[in-house]
Structure formats: structure tokens, C-alpha cells
Design an enzyme around this catalytic site. Structure first.
Site, PDB file in Angstrom:
ATOM      1  N   MET A  39       0.944  -1.261   0.141  1.00 29.16           N
ATOM      2  CA  MET A  39       0.050  -0.025  -0.027  1.00 29.16           C
ATOM      3  C   MET A  39       0.783   1.472  -0.044  1.00 29.16           C
ATOM      4  SD  MET A  39      -2.912  -1.279   0.041  1.00 29.16           S
ATOM      5  CE  MET A  39      -4.238  -0.179   0.430  1.00 29.16           C
ATOM      6  N   MET A  40       1.963   1.177  -0.722  1.00 30.72           N
ATOM      7  CA  MET A  40       2.949   2.405  -0.910  1.00 30.72           C
ATOM      8  C   MET A  40       2.177   3.378  -1.452  1.00 30.72           C
ATOM      9  SD  MET A  40       6.383   0.437  -1.822  1.00 30.72           S
ATOM     10  CE  MET A  40       7.390   1.763  -1.816  1.00 30.72           C
ATOM     11  N   GLN A  80       5.265  -0.733   8.876  1.00 29.61           N
ATOM     12  CA  GLN A  80       5.598  -1.641   8.054  1.00 29.61           C
ATOM     13  C   GLN A  80       7.046  -1.053   7.515  1.00 29.61           C
ATOM     14  OE1 GLN A  80       3.831  -3.086   4.016  1.00 29.61           O
ATOM     15  NE2 GLN A  80       2.966  -4.295   5.817  1.00 29.61           N
ATOM     16  N   CYS A 117       6.112  -7.656  -0.923  1.00 27.94           N
ATOM     17  CA  CYS A 117       5.790  -6.589  -2.044  1.00 27.94           C
ATOM     18  C   CYS A 117       6.620  -7.059  -3.431  1.00 27.94           C
ATOM     19  CB  CYS A 117       6.139  -5.211  -1.706  1.00 27.94           C
ATOM     20  SG  CYS A 117       5.763  -3.959  -2.744  1.00 27.94           S
ATOM     21  N   LYS A 129       5.148  -9.979   7.071  1.00 32.40           N
ATOM     22  CA  LYS A 129       4.092 -10.196   6.026  1.00 32.40           C
ATOM     23  C   LYS A 129       4.855 -10.701   4.806  1.00 32.40           C
ATOM     24  CE  LYS A 129       0.345  -7.713   3.508  1.00 32.40           C
ATOM     25  NZ  LYS A 129       0.448  -8.068   2.141  1.00 32.40           N
ATOM     26  N   HIS A 180      -0.151 -13.326   2.368  1.00 27.66           N
ATOM     27  CA  HIS A 180      -0.944 -12.927   1.378  1.00 27.66           C
ATOM     28  C   HIS A 180      -1.074 -14.164   0.184  1.00 27.66           C
ATOM     29  CE1 HIS A 180      -1.864  -9.888  -2.436  1.00 27.66           C
ATOM     30  NE2 HIS A 180      -2.368 -11.175  -2.592  1.00 27.66           N
ATOM     31  N   GLY A 196      -5.601 -11.146   0.546  1.00 24.48           N
ATOM     32  CA  GLY A 196      -5.558 -11.166  -0.683  1.00 24.48           C
ATOM     33  C   GLY A 196      -7.088 -11.440  -1.266  1.00 24.48           C
ATOM     34  N   GLY A 201      -6.684  -4.920   2.305  1.00 26.19           N
ATOM     35  CA  GLY A 201      -5.853  -3.668   1.732  1.00 26.19           C
ATOM     36  C   GLY A 201      -6.709  -2.796   0.933  1.00 26.19           C
ATOM     37  N   ARG A 202      -6.676  -3.273  -0.505  1.00 31.10           N
ATOM     38  CA  ARG A 202      -7.191  -2.191  -1.518  1.00 31.10           C
ATOM     39  C   ARG A 202      -8.913  -2.259  -1.367  1.00 31.10           C
ATOM     40  NH1 ARG A 202      -2.345  -3.121  -2.721  1.00 31.10           N
ATOM     41  NH2 ARG A 202      -1.342  -1.395  -3.966  1.00 31.10           N
TER      42      ARG A 202
END
Length: 311
Positions: free
Chosen positions: A1-2, A53, A83, A122, A154, A195, A216-217
Site C-alpha cells: 500500500m505504498m 511496516q 511486496c 508479511k 498474502h 488477498g 488492503g485495497r
């Protein structure tokens, strides 16, 4: 989530979810230690519990970064080895580190010895052709030996060559059962699944197999899902979207007073009315107006009013 879950986003999400543990965007240890960008640690007390993180692969550098995080008041230090972005690989951190579990274990142990807050990891279920369950099993055993008590997984492997970061979130198939198996075989480990999870029903299903669920998203594009999860898991009444924005007002006005541009805050609010009548107009007003000179709270009032007219 950068570039997504910055401090403005986290403050907003905390209003939606009193119980969730929030995570920062990934911050590289080099940025904190060599770049002296300690501004990246800024956060408000209202965000807690909140985890920092980190991305990195040098144990001593990560120790210094973890100490900065602990001193800044973060409740957890999380090392991201999941990531898949190009810039992450070029820095020898992120998902490519799943090929080097011993190094990850050394990093974790060094941080655990240096700070009193929990150090967590993670990861993905695999990377490139190293994606047999035995590989994930070995990685997990190494993390346990290093003292990890919480592993966020994930449930997709990462293809580091040939797929973009976006494609890595969509093309490798989800394998939730592999994460469930990990929990069954390592019951002493707290396993958090991540995920493709987008609904309350899916959250509840996963909680029948693992210890936690990471959104997340889905939580970014449809942030009101956090309210629905709070209602389902904790019995909290749903606040209206309007009231959530009204609770944002003191924060927004304080940030504007210190020189923050409105657009840096409103970009996180765009999905609040996702799926509701008037959502498009709400997004349009904020998107078009927030970058204008002098944009302030009145623009948000205008966006809220546009939704009320449609409703």
C-alpha cells in the site's frame, strides 16, 4: 500500500473502524536511517493500534529503523517480504527475500532484540518457481525460530519477472487453503490472511480458519466496508457516511491550518459512497475541486450536499 495508507488515510479509517489494527505504507529502512526522513513516522494518537511496516534487508539498518518506530510510539514493527514491485526488488527487499529465509530470520531476530514491541512479518505463499508448500513451511519454521509470533500471508505467490505489481495482485491464483493448512500445522503461530477479500461474509468465513483478516485495497476503494465489518464482528451500529465526514472536519481544518493541501486528504475519501446513489458526483466534486488554491472544508460540504440531492 505504498503511497496509499499515509497518516491522513489512517486517521480516516480509524473513524470507520475502532477495532482494526492499522498499518502504515511500507517505509524503507534506508529512508529512515540514511535518508533521515523521520517525517515518515508522523502519526496521530487517534490511529492506535497502528503498526509501522518496514522494507529492508540489512539487519543493523532495520534495527535502527525499528528503534525509530518504537520511539515514535508504534505498537508493532512489521517487516514486508511480500511486496513484488520493481523498485522493491532492486533494493533487495520485499518478496524477493522469501528466497532468503535465513536472512529474513536474522533481520527479525535483530529487531526483536532491539525493541520491546512485537515484530511481525508479511509474506506471500511463494515466489516465482519456489512455490511448493514445503518452501512456505520452511520459511515459516525459520520465522518461528527467529521469534515471530504473527505472520500475515498474502494467499498468492509473487511472479517477480514478467508481471507488474498490479498483475501480481490479480493473476497468480489465490490459494486460501494453503494459508489454512499453515495455521493447522503451526497452531502456536497467529496467522493473518490477506488477498482478494472484499466482503463481510468472506471475512467471517476466513475467521473460521485463521486468526485474523487483512483488508488492503478493498478497504481503500470501498472504505465503508470497515463499518460493515465492525457491525458484524463487534455489534457496533453503523455511523452514516455524512457523520464520518463531519468527524473528519476538525482534523481536516487543523491540517489545512498547518499548510497541508486539501487534495492530500480528500484523495482517501473518494470511495466513501461507493455503490451509493450520488457516488460519482461526490468523487467528481472532490477530484476537481481539492487541488484548487484555497480549497477547504466548504468543498466537502458541497460534495456531501450533492449526494443528499441524489438520494
Amino acid at each position: 500500500m505504498m503511497d496509499w495508507t499515509d497518516r491522513h488515510c489512517r486517521y480516516f479509517h480509524r473513524l470507520l473502524s475502532p477495532h482494526a489494527r492499522l498499518y502504515t505504507e511500507m517505509v524503507t529502512s534506508a529512508a529512515l536511517v540514511r535518508g533521515k526522513q523521520l517525517r515518515l513516522l508522523e502519526h496521530s494518537q487517534q490511529e492506535h493500534p497502528v503498526a509501522l511496516q518496514l522494507g529492508g534487508s540489512d539487519p543493523q539498518e532495520l534495527v535502527e529503523a525499528a528503534r525509530f518506530g518504537a520511539q515514535a510510539g508504534y505498537d508493532e514493527i512489521n517487516l514486508n517480504v511480500g511486496c513484488p514491485s520493481d523498485r522493491v526488488q532492486s533494493g533487495r527487499f520485499g518478496a524477493c527475500l522469501m528466497r532468503e529465509p535465513v536472512l529474513v530470520g536474522d533481520c527479525v531476530k535483530a529487531m526483536r532484540d532491539a525493541v520491546s514491541v512485537p515484530v511481525t512479518v508479511k509474506c506471500r505463499i511463494g515466489v516465482d518457481d519456489q512455490d511448493a508448500y514445503a518452501d512456505l513451511q520452511h520459511f515459516t519454521e525459520t520465522m518461528l525460530a527467529a521469534g515471530v509470533e504473527i505472520l500475515a500471508v498474502h494467499a498468492r505467490k509473487a511472479w517477480l519477472q514478467g508481471l507488474s505489481p498490479k498483475e501480481n495482485r490479480e493473476i497468480p491464483p489465490l490459494d486460501y487453503e494453503r494459508v489454512y493448512r499453515l495455521k493447522r500445522e503451526f497452531p502456536q503461530l497467529r496467522v493473518i490472511i490477506n488477498g482478494g477479500i472484499t466482503t463481510v461474509e468472506a471475512v467471517q468465513e476466513h475467521l473460521g480458519h485463521v486468526d485474523g483478516v487483512m483488508l488492503g485495497r478493498a478497504a481503500y476503494h470501498d472504505p465503508y466496508v470497515l463499518v460493515r465489518v465492525e457491525e458484524a464482528l463487534h455489534g457496533l451500529p453503523r455511523p452514516s457516511r455524512d457523520s464520518v465526514l463531519q468527524h473528519m472536519r476538525p482534523y481536516i481544518e487543523a491540517e489545512l491550518a498547518r499548510g497541508t493541501l486539501l487534495k492530500h486528504i480528500t484523495r482517501h475519501l473518494l470511495g466513501l459512497y461507493q455503490g451509493e446513489p450520488g457516488a460519482r458526483g461526490f468523487r467528481r466534486i472532490l477530484s476537481e475541486g481539492a487541488h484548487q488554491p484555497g480549497a477547504g472544508w466548504s468543498l466537502i460540504e458541497q460534495a456531501i450536499a450533492s449526494v443528499r440531492v441524489v438520494a
